[in-house]
Design a protein around this motif. Structure first.
Motif, PDB file in Angstrom:
ATOM      1  N   PRO A 100      41.038  44.860  33.846  1.00  0.00           N
ATOM      2  CA  PRO A 100      41.186  45.352  35.222  1.00  0.00           C
ATOM      3  C   PRO A 100      40.221  46.516  35.463  1.00  0.00           C
ATOM      4  O   PRO A 100      39.786  47.178  34.520  1.00  0.00           O
ATOM      5  N   GLY A 101      39.900  46.738  36.734  1.00  0.00           N
ATOM      6  CA  GLY A 101      39.027  47.857  37.072  1.00  0.00           C
ATOM      7  C   GLY A 101      38.897  48.031  38.560  1.00  0.00           C
ATOM      8  O   GLY A 101      38.963  47.067  39.315  1.00  0.00           O
ATOM      9  N   ASP A 102      38.743  49.283  38.999  1.00  0.00           N
ATOM     10  CA  ASP A 102      38.511  49.618  40.409  1.00  0.00           C
ATOM     11  C   ASP A 102      39.591  49.064  41.331  1.00  0.00           C
ATOM     12  O   ASP A 102      39.312  48.632  42.446  1.00  0.00           O
ATOM     13  N   GLY A 103      40.846  49.037  40.861  1.00  0.00           N
ATOM     14  CA  GLY A 103      41.955  48.546  41.681  1.00  0.00           C
ATOM     15  C   GLY A 103      42.061  47.029  41.717  1.00  0.00           C
ATOM     16  O   GLY A 103      42.814  46.470  42.512  1.00  0.00           O
ATOM     17  N   THR A 138      42.768  34.041  38.821  1.00  0.00           N
ATOM     18  CA  THR A 138      43.187  34.632  40.092  1.00  0.00           C
ATOM     19  C   THR A 138      43.024  36.140  40.008  1.00  0.00           C
ATOM     20  O   THR A 138      43.545  36.781  39.092  1.00  0.00           O
ATOM     21  N   LEU A 139      42.267  36.701  40.959  1.00  0.00           N
ATOM     22  CA  LEU A 139      42.023  38.142  41.025  1.00  0.00           C
ATOM     23  C   LEU A 139      42.808  38.733  42.186  1.00  0.00           C
ATOM     24  O   LEU A 139      42.914  38.122  43.250  1.00  0.00           O
ATOM     25  N   HIS A 150      31.923  45.170  42.793  1.00  0.00           N
ATOM     26  CA  HIS A 150      32.385  45.652  41.491  1.00  0.00           C
ATOM     27  C   HIS A 150      32.104  44.582  40.434  1.00  0.00           C
ATOM     28  O   HIS A 150      32.052  43.395  40.731  1.00  0.00           O
ATOM     29  N   THR A 151      31.965  45.036  39.204  1.00  0.00           N
ATOM     30  CA  THR A 151      31.796  44.123  38.075  1.00  0.00           C
ATOM     31  C   THR A 151      32.981  44.294  37.143  1.00  0.00           C
ATOM     32  O   THR A 151      33.174  45.367  36.572  1.00  0.00           O
ATOM     33  N   GLU A 173      29.909  37.892  26.599  1.00  0.00           N
ATOM     34  CA  GLU A 173      30.159  38.698  27.785  1.00  0.00           C
ATOM     35  C   GLU A 173      30.100  37.786  29.009  1.00  0.00           C
ATOM     36  O   GLU A 173      29.192  36.983  29.136  1.00  0.00           O
ATOM     37  N   ALA A 174      31.098  37.918  29.887  1.00  0.00           N
ATOM     38  CA  ALA A 174      31.167  37.067  31.080  1.00  0.00           C
ATOM     39  C   ALA A 174      31.541  37.926  32.281  1.00  0.00           C
ATOM     40  O   ALA A 174      32.675  37.849  32.772  1.00  0.00           O
ATOM     41  N   PRO A 175      30.634  38.774  32.766  1.00  0.00           N
ATOM     42  CA  PRO A 175      30.972  39.672  33.876  1.00  0.00           C
ATOM     43  C   PRO A 175      31.347  38.904  35.147  1.00  0.00           C
ATOM     44  O   PRO A 175      30.738  37.893  35.467  1.00  0.00           O
ATOM     45  N   LEU A 176      32.369  39.400  35.836  1.00  0.00           N
ATOM     46  CA  LEU A 176      32.801  38.809  37.105  1.00  0.00           C
ATOM     47  C   LEU A 176      32.411  39.771  38.237  1.00  0.00           C
ATOM     48  O   LEU A 176      32.867  40.923  38.254  1.00  0.00           O
ATOM     49  N   LEU A 177      31.600  39.306  39.164  1.00  0.00           N
ATOM     50  CA  LEU A 177      31.206  40.115  40.321  1.00  0.00           C
ATOM     51  C   LEU A 177      32.186  39.886  41.461  1.00  0.00           C
ATOM     52  O   LEU A 177      32.425  38.755  41.860  1.00  0.00           O
ATOM     53  N   VAL A 178      32.739  41.000  41.967  1.00  0.00           N
ATOM     54  CA  VAL A 178      33.760  40.927  43.018  1.00  0.00           C
ATOM     55  C   VAL A 178      33.346  41.849  44.161  1.00  0.00           C
ATOM     56  O   VAL A 178      33.101  43.046  43.940  1.00  0.00           O
ATOM     57  N   ALA A 179      33.282  41.303  45.376  1.00  0.00           N
ATOM     58  CA  ALA A 179      32.991  42.107  46.560  1.00  0.00           C
ATOM     59  C   ALA A 179      34.300  42.353  47.313  1.00  0.00           C
ATOM     60  O   ALA A 179      34.917  41.402  47.797  1.00  0.00           O
ATOM     61  N   VAL A 180      34.718  43.605  47.379  1.00  0.00           N
ATOM     62  CA  VAL A 180      35.949  43.966  48.102  1.00  0.00           C
ATOM     63  C   VAL A 180      35.554  44.385  49.509  1.00  0.00           C
ATOM     64  O   VAL A 180      34.699  45.231  49.710  1.00  0.00           O
ATOM     65  N   LYS A 181      36.204  43.729  50.503  1.00  0.00           N
ATOM     66  CA  LYS A 181      35.910  44.018  51.923  1.00  0.00           C
ATOM     67  C   LYS A 181      36.913  44.989  52.488  1.00  0.00           C
ATOM     68  O   LYS A 181      38.048  45.006  52.186  1.00  0.00           O
TER      69      LYS A 181
END
Length: 181
Positions: A100-103, A138-139, A150-151, A173-181
């Motif tokens: 988890p990270g950045d909420g 599921t994120l 966020h990564t 390593e499998a970074p997940l890129l997430v854009a929070v609106k």
């Protein structure tokens, strides 16, 4: 007279050292030849290339207090496979961990069904992934999730195998890129 004696003595000494050196070198070469012909060469354990299993994921959009599903794509080179999840008790299962990270948090991953395949090294068919497989995650973004990209740090544990044997497990390593609106 003394000078002639010293010069002759030194010359004989140098010839003796050179002769000993050649005899020692010949003995060493002979021993090396005996070792190489009498001893089987050491074989290195077979190790598959590092990049036979690769991972990718697309950027996903997520709203604060929202959920979305991310796809983690696994690509496995032809001639190789990785163990399924779940798997037999003797295999190391493919496993995805997302920190988890950045909420943003992740629910436990949903693994695709594995194919059942028989190999010479196993009495029973084993559950494996070949070619391509997709793990769904599921994120969730909390109300405190910061807007922006966020990564999330994710790691995929796999054990690559071919039709003859399985090799050391690897963590990719499998970074997940997430854009929070």
């Amino acid at each position: 007279m003394r000078k002639i004696f010293l010069v002759v003595s030194c010359g004989l000494l140098l010839l003796a050292v050179a002769a000993c050196s050649k005899t020692e070198q010949a003995n060493t070469n002979s021993s090396a030849a005996n070792v190489s012909t009498n001893t089987a060469p050491a074989t290195e354990p077979k190790t598959p290339p590092e990049n036979i299993v690769t991972v990718s994921a697309q950027l996903v959009q997520l709203e604060q207090n929202g959920t979305t599903e991310a796809d983690v794509q696994i690509h496995i080179d032809s001639g190789y496979h990785i163990n399924g999840n779940p798997t037999s008790k003797y295999q190391i299962a493919t496993k995805l961990d997302v920190e988890p990270g950045d909420g943003i948090t992740a629910e436990p991953p949903k693994y695709p069904p594995a194919i059942s395949k028989k190999f010479p090294f196993s009495e029973e068919p084993l559950p494996v992934y070949e070619g391509q497989a997709t793990i769904k995650v599921t994120l969730k973004a909390g109300a405190n999730a910061t807007k922006g990209t966020h990564t999330l740090r994710a790691k995929l544990l796999v054990q690559p195998c071919d039709n003859q044997a399985c090799y050391r497990p690897r963590t990719i390593e499998a970074p997940l890129l997430v854009a929070v609106k």
